[in-house]
Design an enzyme around this catalytic site. Structure first.
Site, PDB file in Angstrom:
ATOM      1  NE  ARG A 223      -3.808  -2.225   2.086  1.00 40.45           N
ATOM      2  CZ  ARG A 223      -3.687  -3.114   3.044  1.00 40.45           C
ATOM      3  NH1 ARG A 223      -2.926  -2.852   4.082  1.00 40.45           N
ATOM      4  NH2 ARG A 223      -4.313  -4.258   2.977  1.00 40.45           N
ATOM      5  CB  VAL A 224       3.580   2.837   1.518  1.00 40.96           C
ATOM      6  CG1 VAL A 224       2.649   3.667   2.321  1.00 40.96           C
ATOM      7  CG2 VAL A 224       4.097   1.666   2.275  1.00 40.96           C
TER       8      VAL A 224
END
Ligand SMILES: Nc1ncnc2c1ncn2[C@@H]1O[C@H](COP(=O)(O)OP(=O)(O)OP(=O)(O)O)[C@@H](O)[C@H]1O
Ligand SMILES: [Mg+2]
Length: 504
Positions: free
Chosen positions: A372-373
């Site tokens: 997610r990052v």
């Protein structure tokens, strides 16, 4: 009569003088210790009474220097987690307060060592010499001390670096059934940190001794122990030791992070950690919740993983990346502990036993994995290929399932399938061979440009090796620019394609 009195006086004076000189040579000090008594002992736990003022998580000392941690503070009794495995403890034994919480030694001399969660050496190289000890339980860095994750942490594994990239300071879960290559991914990531200025901490929780010995040997043989610390609570250690191990490993990592260094911590694995905590909680009669785990297990794991972060420049700019591992049973990711961990972390790498059986290794299921990052931190060169790759790969996965039923496929579908099969073949990677960024880019550019589409599947492995070699041998300055994070221009792409073409 008077003579007697003077004699007595002189004797008394002598006695006082002797006492005075004794006291000056041995200063006496009054020391107050609170002691209690063991009322009952179970596997890994004990109950103690008489220690009214003991605090939560305070260390208590049992006979034979055995340590325990105050866990349940009831009105008349304390439930204690025993840290050492000792059968000699019995009801009626004396317990003392220590007025301190559990701590571990931290410092540079830990690097290259194998220690247990309280810092005792397990590698036979003598005690660890450090100046400092720090509590295992610490607050996570506040938001204002943190910076966004901006720097990639290269795993050296093509499929992960290209499609599920990890950033320094991120928490990425590795999840999968037993024997699907979870540990292998973590170890390869550690091996890939050679000369990258990342300190690695491998925390083994409740594993078999042979498995731990193999991991340590793998790290040592390949020179990775020179920048690593191994924290071990083996399978036959007390559940208390297994419970505190990840906290100790994180505390050791935080010390380096606060010095401005980048740290990677692998927790192998947190399902075992949760089980140890469940065992202790049930023995100490805490109320069970879902799957008999105590209700605060989510809080426990989130508090642990919240400690990994990227500190801002005022606080040294260090980072702590976490790679927790979770084991699933029969691919059930919606079991309590795996779902908890999936929701706590910033993404997961899902390993599929089906892919493992088909020999597609590492068995990463791209469709069920996410970071997610990491995408924002990915090196520029990857960005020009990863979009394409992800799309063609996910189209391929969908089509592959359908195409089994139909023999007649249109041209476009056939091309997508052919490309997808090649991408999957190219993503295969043996253990212990992490690749540099430039080598990965060379292979990925060659694949996405369609250069490999006309090749036989059987020859792909050898072609891949040849492409990587030619990149290193003929395009060394491009390699340097890619590693430095420069964008891939159209000319650069062409250079790579030309070099790759020559190897076919
Ligand atoms: N990329 C790979 N190439 C070849 N073999 C691999 C690869 N990855 C893992 N293996 C092999 O697969 C086996 C299982 O790997 P590993 O021990 O890492 O799995 P695990 O999921 O951690 O297992 P456990 O559940 O026992 O902890 C090992 O024998 C390992 O050597
Ligand atoms: Mg393993």
């Amino acid at each position: 009569m008077r003579e007697d009195a003077t004699e007595m006086n002189s004797v008394l004076n002598e006695t006082f003088a002797a006492l005075d000189s004794l006291q000056s040579s041995h200063p006496f000090e009054l020391k107050l210790t609170e002691t209690g008594q063991v009322t009952s002992v179970g596997r890994g736990v004990a109950r103690v009474n008489g220690l009214k003022d003991a605090r939560s998580e305070e260390l208590l000392r049992f006979p034979g220097n055995q340590l325990g941690m105050a866990f349940n503070l009831d009105a008349n009794e304390i439930g204690v987690i025993l840290l050492d495995q000792n059968d000699s403890l019995a009801a009626g034994d004396e317990v003392r307060r220590t007025h301190r919480v559990l701590d571990v030694p931290v410092g540079n001399s830990l690097i290259g060592r194998v220690v247990d969660p309280v810092g005792r050496a397990l590698d036979g190289l003598g005690p660890v010499q450090t100046q400092q000890r720090r509590p295992c339980e610490q607050d996570a860095a506040p938001i204002m001390n943190r910076d966004p994750v901006t720097v990639p942490l290269q795993t050296g594994i093509k499929v992960i670096d290209a499609l599920i990239p990890i950033g320094r300071g991120q928490r990425e879960l590795i999840v999968g059934d037993r024997q699907t290559g979870k540990t292998a991914i973590a170890i390869d990531t550690i091996l890939n940190q050679t000369d990258k200025d990342v300190i690695c901490i491998y925390c083994a929780i409740g594993q078999r001794n042979t498995a731990i010995a193999k991991t340590i040997a793998d790290l040592r043989e390949r020179g990775a122990l020179e920048y690593s610390v191994v924290v071990v609570a083996e399978g036959d250690s007390s559940p208390g030791m297994q419970f505190v191990a990840p906290y100790a490993a994180t505390t050791i990592g935080e010390y380096f992070m606060e010095q401005g260094k980048d740290v990677l911590v692998v927790y192998d694995d947190l399902t075992v950690h949760a089980r140890a905590y469940r065992e202790l909680s049930l023995l100490l009669r805490r109320p069970p919740g879902r799957e008999a785990f105590p209700g605060d297990i989510f809080y426990l794991h989130s508090r642990l993983l919240e400690r990994s972060t990227h500190l801002n420049q005022q606080h040294g700019g260090g980072s702590l990346t976490a790679l927790p591992i979770a084991e699933t049973e029969a691919q059930n990711v919606s079991a309590y502990i795996p779902t908890n961990l999936i929701s706590i972390t910033d993404g997961q790498i899902y390993l599929s036993p089906d892919l493992f059986q088909k020999g597609i290794l590492p068995a990463v299921d791209v469709g069920r994995s996410v970071s997610r990052v990491g995408g924002k931190t990915q090196l520029a060169a990857y960005r020009s290929v990863s979009g394409d790759l992800r799309l063609s790969y996910s189209q391929f996965e969908e089509l592959e399932a359908f195409s089994r039923f139909s023999s007649r496929l249109d041209e476009e579908t056939r091309a997508t399938l052919e490309r997808g099969r090649r991408v999957r073949e190219i993503f295969k990677q043996p253990q212990y061979q992490p690749l540099s960024v430039a080598e990965q880019i060379a292979v990925l550019v060659a694949t996405t440009s369609g250069l490999l589409d006309s090749l036989e599947m059987a020859s792909l492995q050898s072609t891949e090796i040849a492409i990587r070699q030619s990149m290193i041998n003929h395009l060394s300055d491009l390699c340097e620019r890619i590693e430095a994070g420069e964008k891939l221009t159209a000319e650069d792409r062409q250079l790579i394609i030309d070099a790759a073409q020559k190897t076919l």
